[in-house]
Enzyme design. Structure first.
Site, PDB file in Angstrom:
ATOM      1  N   PRO A  29       0.780  -1.244   0.000  1.00  0.00           N
ATOM      2  CA  PRO A  29       0.000   0.000   0.000  1.00  0.00           C
ATOM      3  C   PRO A  29       0.816   1.300   0.000  1.00  0.00           C
ATOM      4  O   PRO A  29       0.798   2.066   0.955  1.00  0.00           O
ATOM      5  CB  PRO A  29      -0.836  -0.137   1.270  1.00  0.00           C
ATOM      6  N   CYS A  30       1.498   1.553  -1.111  1.00  0.00           N
ATOM      7  CA  CYS A  30       2.272   2.787  -1.228  1.00  0.00           C
ATOM      8  C   CYS A  30       1.363   4.015  -1.197  1.00  0.00           C
ATOM      9  O   CYS A  30       1.813   5.114  -0.878  1.00  0.00           O
ATOM     10  CB  CYS A  30       3.132   2.765  -2.480  1.00  0.00           C
ATOM     11  N   HIS A  31       0.081   3.834  -1.481  1.00  0.00           N
ATOM     12  CA  HIS A  31      -0.867   4.950  -1.438  1.00  0.00           C
ATOM     13  C   HIS A  31      -1.061   5.476  -0.015  1.00  0.00           C
ATOM     14  O   HIS A  31      -1.551   6.586   0.172  1.00  0.00           O
ATOM     15  CB  HIS A  31      -2.214   4.556  -2.052  1.00  0.00           C
TER      16      HIS A  31
END
Length: 156
Positions: free
Chosen positions: A119-121
């Site tokens: 989950p780089c977001h």
């Protein structure tokens, strides 16, 4: 390497992998949907669909992303960010053990090959801004709002 293209609320999702695991998940603005799903990718497709339906917060299918040792370390740390939470790039570099590695951590974050699953977001600027996102800031905003509990107002 097998590849499948499925529909998502944010565009066409491309999923590639083999018996060792899924190595790539990305989003495309357009593309042709697959009519069949290879056996190696079925669990990934099911779990991503459950995520978009609001029925899943984490992923359990086998992953096999390609990257340097440092990138792998960053991607593993990203997987530790809880659903519905965010951290800053500075916090990420601190968790990696080197506050000076902020640019390197941000670069590895941007090269994440496993959209949503890693989950780089969930990484934002220290000032709370959304900052850059390879899939477009509107997708980052959508993902963060999707992960915000319904009884809590989104900050974005």
């Amino acid at each position: 390497m097998q590849t499948v293209f499925i529909n998502s609320p944010l565009g066409i999702t491309k999923i590639s992998g083999d018996e060792k695991g899924v190595g790539l998940i990305s989003v495309l603005s357009e593309g042709e949907l697959s009519t069949t799903i290879p056996n190696q990718l079925q669990e990934a497709v099911i779990q991503l669909q459950e995520y978009f339906e609001g029925k899943r917060q984490d992923f359990t299918f086998k992953l096999n992303p390609k990257g340097t040792d440092f990138q792998q370390k960053v991607w593993q740390e990203l997987r530790n960010i809880p659903f519905g939470k965010t951290i800053s790039y500075l916090d990420l570099s601190k968790k990696l053990g080197d506050v000076k590695a902020i640019r390197a951590a941000a670069s590895a974050n941007g090269k994440n090959p496993l959209w949503i699953v890693v989950p780089c977001h969930r990484v934002i600027g220290s000032d709370g801004s959304l900052t850059g996102y390879a899939g477009g800031l509107w997708r980052k905003k959508w993902l963060l709002e999707h992960e915000t509990p319904s009884n809590q107002q989104s900050l974005f």
